[in-house]
Design a protein around this motif. Structure first.
Motif, mmCIF file in Angstrom:
data_model
loop_
_atom_site.group_PDB
_atom_site.id
_atom_site.type_symbol
_atom_site.label_atom_id
_atom_site.label_comp_id
_atom_site.label_asym_id
_atom_site.label_seq_id
_atom_site.Cartn_x
_atom_site.Cartn_y
_atom_site.Cartn_z
ATOM 1 N N CYS A 39 -6.700 -1.598 2.309
ATOM 2 C CA CYS A 39 -5.987 -0.543 1.704
ATOM 3 C C CYS A 39 -5.726 0.644 2.312
ATOM 4 O O CYS A 39 -6.373 1.013 3.434
ATOM 5 N N ASP A 40 -4.760 1.279 1.828
ATOM 6 C CA ASP A 40 -4.233 2.705 2.604
ATOM 7 C C ASP A 40 -5.464 3.581 2.463
ATOM 8 O O ASP A 40 -6.007 3.921 1.641
ATOM 9 N N GLU A 75 -5.082 6.685 2.604
ATOM 10 C CA GLU A 75 -4.799 7.721 1.968
ATOM 11 C C GLU A 75 -5.334 7.567 0.283
ATOM 12 O O GLU A 75 -5.517 8.722 -0.304
ATOM 13 N N VAL A 76 -5.681 6.236 0.012
ATOM 14 C CA VAL A 76 -6.147 6.324 -1.355
ATOM 15 C C VAL A 76 -7.683 5.588 -1.054
ATOM 16 O O VAL A 76 -8.172 5.066 -2.220
ATOM 17 N N TYR A 109 -4.268 -3.275 -6.412
ATOM 18 C CA TYR A 109 -4.235 -2.176 -5.957
ATOM 19 C C TYR A 109 -2.547 -1.773 -5.407
ATOM 20 O O TYR A 109 -2.072 -0.991 -5.428
ATOM 21 N N GLU A 110 -1.938 -2.939 -4.944
ATOM 22 C CA GLU A 110 -0.484 -2.775 -4.543
ATOM 23 C C GLU A 110 0.281 -2.644 -5.729
ATOM 24 O O GLU A 110 1.209 -1.907 -5.667
ATOM 25 N N LEU A 118 -0.181 0.978 -6.748
ATOM 26 C CA LEU A 118 0.304 1.969 -5.838
ATOM 27 C C LEU A 118 1.913 2.054 -5.791
ATOM 28 O O LEU A 118 2.189 3.113 -5.714
ATOM 29 N N ALA A 119 2.336 0.830 -6.116
ATOM 30 C CA ALA A 119 3.891 1.051 -5.978
ATOM 31 C C ALA A 119 4.396 1.252 -7.307
ATOM 32 O O ALA A 119 5.632 2.012 -7.286
ATOM 33 N N ARG A 139 -2.537 6.385 -11.201
ATOM 34 C CA ARG A 139 -2.942 6.076 -9.727
ATOM 35 C C ARG A 139 -4.178 7.108 -9.678
ATOM 36 O O ARG A 139 -5.155 6.598 -8.887
ATOM 37 N N LEU A 160 -6.945 4.152 -9.293
ATOM 38 C CA LEU A 160 -6.548 3.501 -8.111
ATOM 39 C C LEU A 160 -7.911 3.641 -7.102
ATOM 40 O O LEU A 160 -8.268 2.528 -6.598
ATOM 41 N N VAL A 209 -9.690 0.339 -5.363
ATOM 42 C CA VAL A 209 -9.819 0.319 -3.991
ATOM 43 C C VAL A 209 -10.982 0.081 -3.638
ATOM 44 O O VAL A 209 -11.556 -0.881 -2.814
#
Length: 580
Positions: free
Chosen positions: A96-97, A99-100, A135-136, A139-140, A147, A151, A155
């Motif tokens: 996962c990113d 940033e999150v 998650y994806e 996020l999108a 979020r 999120l 995550v």
């Protein structure tokens, strides 16, 4: 008796020697700090978790199953503790990113993790298996407010997630869904309806569950164009229980430690994810992630089946093998691994398993390229190839896994039919992977009709060109070039013929997908043989031998697929009921 040992040496061969992933990660700023040593350490720790923590729970989950009482589901002994350890170690956040709250590792490393989890305990891995897709999707498509609230918990794995699509009257035909969503003055919706076959719809692993639900808003267009996606939590933000409940647990053939639920939504509160009437856009993000993970279930089952069958064959002593007397040492009997029929069985398993691992990891790496590569043209091509390879991974690898589990059971003889040796559970557990997340027949239609025919074979032509260019200049490669050409030629013929026969691609889709899978594995094995030629260890020798075995014994099956595709030009006869 059933054991799992992480195949770390083969994983290292595929990721480092064959695909050379560390060098490719270095070209993407998101993964600049992920080198071979880092990935290897993560994979080794993942293997320890899979083999030491959840593998011992595999038979426990099968024997105990889940129980439902007063709307509460209890998972088998040890499942909750293992999941808490999984979360504490940070595994849900692996790809996962940052940033999150994610760790920012590549999808290909996450693929290795989930292959091993599936090998060790498919039923247990059903619970976290949908987390990355949720998650994806969030996020999108989710609003910033959703979020921010949900999120981070998804995550981290603190809250698990579900994917609520299927209804009793609507299996794969999502356009028939009847669950309703009524808008409220505060911007929320009230959802009413019943969903079936919901993996992890209720359980005791986490305090909250984030349900991702497809439903229809009043006055929405008919069919799939009128579906919207909603986030419906088990526990509301104020701590109260939402008006949804589990009304039943399915009694299943396999993966009995996974709670497969009937879920009732009785005016449950939810929030729209993405645009109204465009819910499939958000849900397909989850479904595509899930389909690759189901393909990894195939690799996982094939690995555990092969490992255990090989160990059994090496230890099981029976009648003398038909070998030259000069090679014998006066033994009254031999291990059955020396018998040609058993060797064929095991070599076939190994060739499909290790070739399938290459295909799965390379597809996961293409996801990384599509999402993270700095060059837009590379991202575009990778996205096109992922769209083609995902249905192949899902269908081809799970078909092979079930066949390999059955073949492994045959190695055990009568002992394979009883519970004690574990292989009969592997056969039962592996069967579902061919059905859910879109049956393998639907995957074949998706590949041929929606991906190849829809654009006139343009994306496929690009993929085949790339595969031809990557073949090394070896004797084995010369045997694969014609098969890539045959695949391309068969595609062009179908594109012409289906103009006057719109049912044609549906008749031949299954054979077309299997043809694609067999040729893709052949291309992978030729590359593996060329890499292994530079070393003389027993491991690399086995790679070269298995590559030749695949081309000698398995690739010719592509000829049968071509013959059946040609036969598909003739309409199928109608089925009539038997006379009274």
């Amino acid at each position: 008796m059933w054991q799992y040992h992480p195949p770390l040496r083969d994983i290292q061969f595929v990721t480092e020697e064959l695909l050379n992933l560390p060098a490719q990660w270095a070209q993407m700023p998101s993964f600049a700090e992920v080198d071979a040593d880092t990935a290897r350490q993560v994979i080794e720790e993942a293997g320890k978790f899979a083999s030491e923590v959840i593998a011992p729970l595999n038979a426990v989950g099968d024997l105990q199953g889940c129980t439902l009482k007063d709307g509460q589901v209890t998972t088998p002994n040890g499942f909750r503790e293992a999941y808490q350890a999984f979360v504490q170690a940070g595994w849900p956040a692996l790809a996962c990113d940052p940033e999150v709250g994610g760790q920012g590792l590549p999808q290909s490393v996450n693929a290795v993790l989930h292959e091993m989890l599936n090998s060790a305990n498919h039923a247990w891995n059903m619970y976290p298996g949908l987390l990355h897709g949720a998650y994806e999707s969030l996020l999108a498509h989710a609003t910033p407010e959703l979020r921010a609230q949900y999120l981070p918990k998804v995550v981290s794995g603190e809250w698990l997630s579900t994917m609520c699509l299927t209804e009793a009257h609507a299996g794969s035909d999502l356009g028939l869904l009847k669950t309703r969503a009524e808008p409220q003055a505060d911007g929320s919706f009230r959802l009413s309806g019943t969903k079936i076959f919901i993996s992890g719809g209720e359980h005791d692993l986490t305090d909250n569950i984030v349900h991702m639900v497809l439903a229809r808003i009043a006055d929405a267009p008919a069919g799939t164009k009128g579906l919207s996606l909603f986030l419906v939590p088990k526990v509301m933000p104020d701590g109260t229980r939402n008006t949804l409940r589990c009304d039943g647990l399915e009694k299943k053939m396999g993966i009995k430690g996974s709670a497969t639920c009937v879920m009732n939504f009785e005016g449950a509160t939810g929030w729209l994810v993405g645009e109204a009437n465009r819910g499939l856009a958000g849900m397909f993000v989850m479904m595509n992630a899930a389909r690759l993970h189901v393909g990894l279930q195939g690799v996982g089952h094939a690995e555990s089946a092969y490992q255990n069958a090989l160990a059994y064959a090496q230890e099981r002593v029976q009648m003398r093998a038909p070998v030259r007397e000069a090679t014998r040492q006066n033994a009254e009997a031999d291990s059955i691994v020396l018998h040609p029929a058993v060797r064929h069985n095991l070599l076939r398993q190994r060739a499909l398993l290790e070739g399938g691992r290459v295909l799965a990891y390379e597809t996961a790496h293409l996801l990384d390229l599509a999402e993270r590569h700095p060059d837009e043209s590379v991202r575009h091509v990778a996205h096109d190839e992922v769209s083609l390879l995902t249905p192949i991974c899902k269908a081809f690898l799970t078909d092979n896994a079930f066949a390999s589990a059955q073949a492994a059971q045959q190695v055990y003889g009568g002992h394979g039919y009883i519970h004690d040796h574990g292989i009969e559970q592997c056969v039962r557990d592996s069967r579902i992977s061919r059905i859910y997340e879109g049956t393998n027949e639907i995957q074949a239609i998706d590949l041929l009709v929606r991906k190849v025919v829809a654009d006139g074979g343009v994306k496929l032509g690009g993929l085949i060109t790339r595969l031809q260019q990557e073949l090394p200049a070896t004797e084995l490669a010369e045997r694969v070039h014609p098969w890539l050409a045959n695949w391309q030629q068969a595609t062009q013929q179908l594109l012409q013929q289906c103009k006057g026969d719109p049912e044609l691609p549906y008749r031949v889709a299954d054979d077309y997908l299997r043809l694609a899978g067999l040729v893709l594995l052949a291309q992978g094995w030729v590359r593996a043989e060329a890499v292994a030629a530079h070393a003389s260890s027993p491991f690399h020798t086995a790679k070269r031998e298995t590559a030749r075995y695949y081309l000698d014994y398995l690739l010719p099956e592509a000829g049968l697929c071509l013959a059946r595709i040609r036969a598909g030009q003739n309409p199928l006869p109608q089925l009539h009921p038997p006379p009274p």
